[in-house]
Design a protein around this motif. Structure first.
Motif, short mmCIF file in Angstrom:
data_model
loop_
_atom_site.label_atom_id
_atom_site.label_comp_id
_atom_site.label_asym_id
_atom_site.label_seq_id
_atom_site.Cartn_x
_atom_site.Cartn_y
_atom_site.Cartn_z
N LEU A 61 0.82 -1.22 0.00
CA LEU A 61 0.00 0.00 0.00
C LEU A 61 0.85 1.26 0.00
CD1 LEU A 61 -2.80 -0.95 2.56
CD2 LEU A 61 -3.03 -0.75 0.09
N ILE A 62 1.97 1.24 0.71
CA ILE A 62 2.79 2.43 0.86
C ILE A 62 3.44 2.83 -0.47
CG2 ILE A 62 4.75 3.45 2.08
CD1 ILE A 62 2.36 2.89 3.87
N LEU A 63 3.83 1.87 -1.28
CA LEU A 63 4.62 2.15 -2.48
C LEU A 63 3.81 2.05 -3.77
CD1 LEU A 63 7.81 0.06 -1.53
CD2 LEU A 63 7.42 2.50 -1.17
N VAL A 64 2.52 1.71 -3.68
CA VAL A 64 1.74 1.46 -4.89
C VAL A 64 1.60 2.70 -5.75
CG1 VAL A 64 -0.48 1.90 -3.78
CG2 VAL A 64 -0.37 0.42 -5.77
N ILE A 65 1.48 3.88 -5.14
CA ILE A 65 1.33 5.10 -5.92
C ILE A 65 2.59 5.38 -6.76
CG2 ILE A 65 0.90 7.59 -5.81
CD1 ILE A 65 -1.48 5.76 -5.17
N ALA A 66 3.74 5.05 -6.20
CA ALA A 66 4.98 5.22 -6.96
C ALA A 66 4.99 4.34 -8.21
CB ALA A 66 6.19 4.90 -6.07
N ILE A 126 16.84 -8.29 -0.29
CA ILE A 126 16.16 -7.11 0.23
C ILE A 126 14.72 -7.09 -0.30
CG2 ILE A 126 18.24 -5.72 0.52
CD1 ILE A 126 17.73 -4.45 -2.15
N SER A 127 13.92 -6.20 0.22
CA SER A 127 12.51 -6.14 -0.15
C SER A 127 12.33 -5.89 -1.64
CB SER A 127 11.82 -5.02 0.64
OG SER A 127 10.51 -4.82 0.17
N SER A 128 11.51 -6.72 -2.28
CA SER A 128 11.30 -6.60 -3.73
C SER A 128 10.55 -5.32 -4.08
CB SER A 128 10.54 -7.81 -4.25
OG SER A 128 9.33 -7.99 -3.53
N GLY A 129 9.54 -4.97 -3.25
CA GLY A 129 8.77 -3.76 -3.53
C GLY A 129 9.65 -2.52 -3.51
N ALA A 130 10.48 -2.40 -2.48
CA ALA A 130 11.38 -1.25 -2.37
C ALA A 130 12.38 -1.24 -3.51
CB ALA A 130 12.09 -1.29 -1.03
N SER A 131 12.88 -2.41 -3.90
CA SER A 131 13.85 -2.50 -5.00
C SER A 131 13.24 -2.01 -6.30
CB SER A 131 14.32 -3.95 -5.16
OG SER A 131 14.91 -4.43 -3.98
N PHE A 191 11.18 -2.09 -14.61
CA PHE A 191 11.44 -1.82 -13.18
C PHE A 191 11.18 -3.08 -12.35
CE2 PHE A 191 9.90 2.78 -13.97
CZ PHE A 191 11.08 3.06 -14.63
N THR A 192 10.10 -3.77 -12.65
CA THR A 192 9.73 -4.95 -11.87
C THR A 192 10.77 -6.06 -12.01
OG1 THR A 192 7.38 -4.45 -12.14
CG2 THR A 192 7.95 -6.69 -11.50
N ILE A 193 11.19 -6.33 -13.23
CA ILE A 193 12.17 -7.40 -13.45
C ILE A 193 13.50 -7.05 -12.79
CG2 ILE A 193 13.52 -8.61 -15.21
CD1 ILE A 193 11.09 -8.45 -17.05
N CYS A 194 13.97 -5.81 -12.99
CA CYS A 194 15.22 -5.39 -12.37
C CYS A 194 15.13 -5.43 -10.85
CB CYS A 194 15.59 -3.98 -12.84
SG CYS A 194 16.09 -3.87 -14.56
N GLY A 195 14.00 -4.98 -10.33
CA GLY A 195 13.81 -5.00 -8.88
C GLY A 195 13.82 -6.41 -8.32
N LEU A 196 13.21 -7.34 -9.04
CA LEU A 196 13.21 -8.74 -8.59
C LEU A 196 14.62 -9.32 -8.60
CD1 LEU A 196 10.00 -10.17 -10.33
CD2 LEU A 196 10.39 -9.87 -7.89
N ILE A 197 15.38 -8.99 -9.62
CA ILE A 197 16.76 -9.50 -9.70
C ILE A 197 17.59 -8.97 -8.54
CG2 ILE A 197 18.89 -9.44 -11.07
CD1 ILE A 197 17.13 -9.39 -13.58
N ILE A 198 17.49 -7.67 -8.28
CA ILE A 198 18.23 -7.06 -7.17
C ILE A 198 17.78 -7.66 -5.84
CG2 ILE A 198 18.59 -4.91 -5.90
CD1 ILE A 198 18.35 -3.45 -8.60
N SER A 199 16.47 -7.83 -5.70
CA SER A 199 15.93 -8.41 -4.46
C SER A 199 16.45 -9.82 -4.24
CB SER A 199 14.40 -8.41 -4.54
OG SER A 199 13.84 -9.09 -3.44
N TYR A 200 16.55 -10.59 -5.30
CA TYR A 200 16.99 -11.98 -5.19
C TYR A 200 18.46 -12.07 -4.78
CZ TYR A 200 18.23 -16.75 -6.56
OH TYR A 200 18.69 -18.04 -6.57
#
Length: 264
Positions: free
Chosen positions: A194-199, A242-247, A229-238
């Motif tokens: 909920l906190i990051l969805v607007i971003a 770290i948190s995937s949403g924040a990534s 953004f989603t794919i890169c964030g998932l890779i960094i998170s993995y």
């Protein structure tokens, strides 16, 4: 990362990320163009009340959040069209009330001790097959709604007075846009919270605005960036645990800054 794709939860996370990126790219464009980012934020936080209610009643989380989000969207649409003078105060009240109701219902639920941080900041690795089905249905509904009513939505988004003169029901389509935003917010809870969805709704669209001159092309470019953004964030998170949403959001913000610098 290729080895990680052999795990079911990683596959589900990737599929969910792509599905939500499609919805976020399309709906985010409508949110930014109609300047309703603050309203979408109010809907997002109001839906937390639905999460608490669903936990209390033993119902599916997304069902409770969807109910609260859609009701909030309809109420906000009514208020913004009939009492614009106090809209900031009303949205702020709904924002806080939804969160408060959710917390109270969770506190009243006997024996419930699950960490609710995943709903605030997302937990994409916990996405289930039922969540993916919900996201897929949502994407189909959003795409068909936009395709069928594209001209009306375009007119309402850019010139509501002209749309009225053409006989278009501005109230109906404005409400429809808010309801679509509510559904997108609910689906994105599992990905970024909920906190990051607007971003997630706004950052890809801000970038797309730099390259697009039409609403349709803005939606397509927003979807492409959201997927990236989603794919890169998932890779960094993995790799860094770290948190995937924040990534996902950090990748988006950094990309926006880089593109802004290059454009200048």
């Amino acid at each position: 990362m290729v080895q990680a794709l052999s795990y079911d939860f990683v596959q589900n996370a990737l599929i969910a990320g792509i599905l939500i990126s499609i919805a976020a790219g399309i709906i985010g464009s409508l949110v930014v163009v109609n300047r309703i980012t603050f309203l979408a934020g109010g809907i997002a936080h109001s839906s937390y009340g639905g999460i608490g209610l669903a936990i209390f009643l033993g119902l599916p989380i997304l069902l409770g959040a969807t109910f609260f989000a859609v009701i909030s969207a309809i109420f906000i649409a009514f208020i913004t069209q009939n009492n614009k003078a106090r809209i900031d105060s009303i949205i702020g009240m709904m924002w806080a009330l939804g969160m408060a109701i959710g917390i109270v219902f969770v506190d009243l639920t006997p024996g419930y001790n699950v960490d609710l941080m995943s709903y605030l900041f997302g937990s994409i690795i916990a996405v289930s097959n039922e969540d993916i089905t919900f996201m897929a249905i949502l994407d189909i509904f959003i795409i068909f709604s936009v395709l069928i009513f594209y001209k009306q939505i375009l007119a309402v988004s850019y010139d509501s007075e002209f749309a009225k003169l053409r006989g278009i029901s501005v109230k109906f389509f404005y409400t429809l846009i808010l309801i679509l935003a509510a559904l997108c917010v609910v689906a994105a809870i599992r990905v970024v919270g909920l906190i990051l969805v607007i971003a997630l709704l706004t950052i890809p669209t801000y970038i797309a605005e730099l390259f697009a001159s039409r609403l349709s092309s803005m939606m397509i470019i927003s979807v492409v960036f959201a997927v990236f953004f989603t794919i890169c964030g998932l890779i960094i998170s993995y790799f860094y645990d770290i948190s995937s949403g924040a990534s996902i959001i950090i990748v988006g913000v950094l990309t926006l800054l880089i593109i802004k610098l290059i454009k200048r």
